[in-house]
Design a protein around this motif. Structure first.
Motif, PDB file in Angstrom:
ATOM      1  N   SER A  10       0.663  -1.175   0.016  1.00  0.00           N
ATOM      2  CA  SER A  10       0.001   0.104  -0.075  1.00  0.00           C
ATOM      3  C   SER A  10       0.881   1.248   0.059  1.00  0.00           C
ATOM      4  O   SER A  10       2.150   1.141   0.221  1.00  0.00           O
ATOM      5  N   GLU A  11       0.294   2.395  -0.314  1.00  0.00           N
ATOM      6  CA  GLU A  11       1.105   3.462  -0.178  1.00  0.00           C
ATOM      7  C   GLU A  11       1.804   3.833   0.897  1.00  0.00           C
ATOM      8  O   GLU A  11       3.063   4.224   1.062  1.00  0.00           O
ATOM      9  N   SER A  12       1.145   3.602   2.196  1.00  0.00           N
ATOM     10  CA  SER A  12       2.088   4.027   3.419  1.00  0.00           C
ATOM     11  C   SER A  12       3.182   2.734   3.646  1.00  0.00           C
ATOM     12  O   SER A  12       4.019   3.325   4.183  1.00  0.00           O
ATOM     13  N   GLU A  13       2.809   1.683   3.272  1.00  0.00           N
ATOM     14  CA  GLU A  13       3.951   0.695   3.295  1.00  0.00           C
ATOM     15  C   GLU A  13       5.181   1.085   2.646  1.00  0.00           C
ATOM     16  O   GLU A  13       6.276   1.005   2.734  1.00  0.00           O
ATOM     17  N   ILE A  15       5.995   4.165   1.635  1.00  0.00           N
ATOM     18  CA  ILE A  15       6.685   5.373   2.243  1.00  0.00           C
ATOM     19  C   ILE A  15       7.299   5.121   3.378  1.00  0.00           C
ATOM     20  O   ILE A  15       8.593   5.392   3.422  1.00  0.00           O
ATOM     21  N   GLU A  16       6.998   3.961   4.231  1.00  0.00           N
ATOM     22  CA  GLU A  16       7.670   3.559   5.251  1.00  0.00           C
ATOM     23  C   GLU A  16       9.004   2.789   4.802  1.00  0.00           C
ATOM     24  O   GLU A  16      10.105   2.996   5.101  1.00  0.00           O
ATOM     25  N   GLN A  61      -0.501   7.242  -6.443  1.00  0.00           N
ATOM     26  CA  GLN A  61      -1.022   8.439  -6.132  1.00  0.00           C
ATOM     27  C   GLN A  61      -1.611   9.058  -7.420  1.00  0.00           C
ATOM     28  O   GLN A  61      -2.672   9.617  -7.159  1.00  0.00           O
TER      29      GLN A  61
END
Length: 64
Positions: A10-13, A15-16, A61
């Motif tokens: 996912s996007e958050s993963e 980014i991390e 995005q």
């Protein structure tokens, strides 16, 4: 990390993962500056992985 594995994140993963890989790259560069590391190709591999992660993040995005 393969492209298929990156697509599943996912996007958050992503980014991390970018943050952790950038930290890893900083440590590799620092270690290489002090004394040559065993496999200097890891620096370029990490840099390319960060670029690949950023590319997939941008694509996700824009797909919204």
């Amino acid at each position: 990390m393969k492209n298929s594995e990156i697509k599943a994140l996912s996007e958050s993963e992503i980014i991390e993962r970018i943050a952790s890989e950038q930290e890893k790259l900083t440590k590799l560069r620092f270690a290489h500056a002090i004394s040559p590391i065993e496999n200097p190709n890891r620096i370029s591999e990490t840099r390319k992985l960060i670029a690949r992660l950023k590319t997939f993040l941008t694509a996700k995005q824009l797909a919204k």
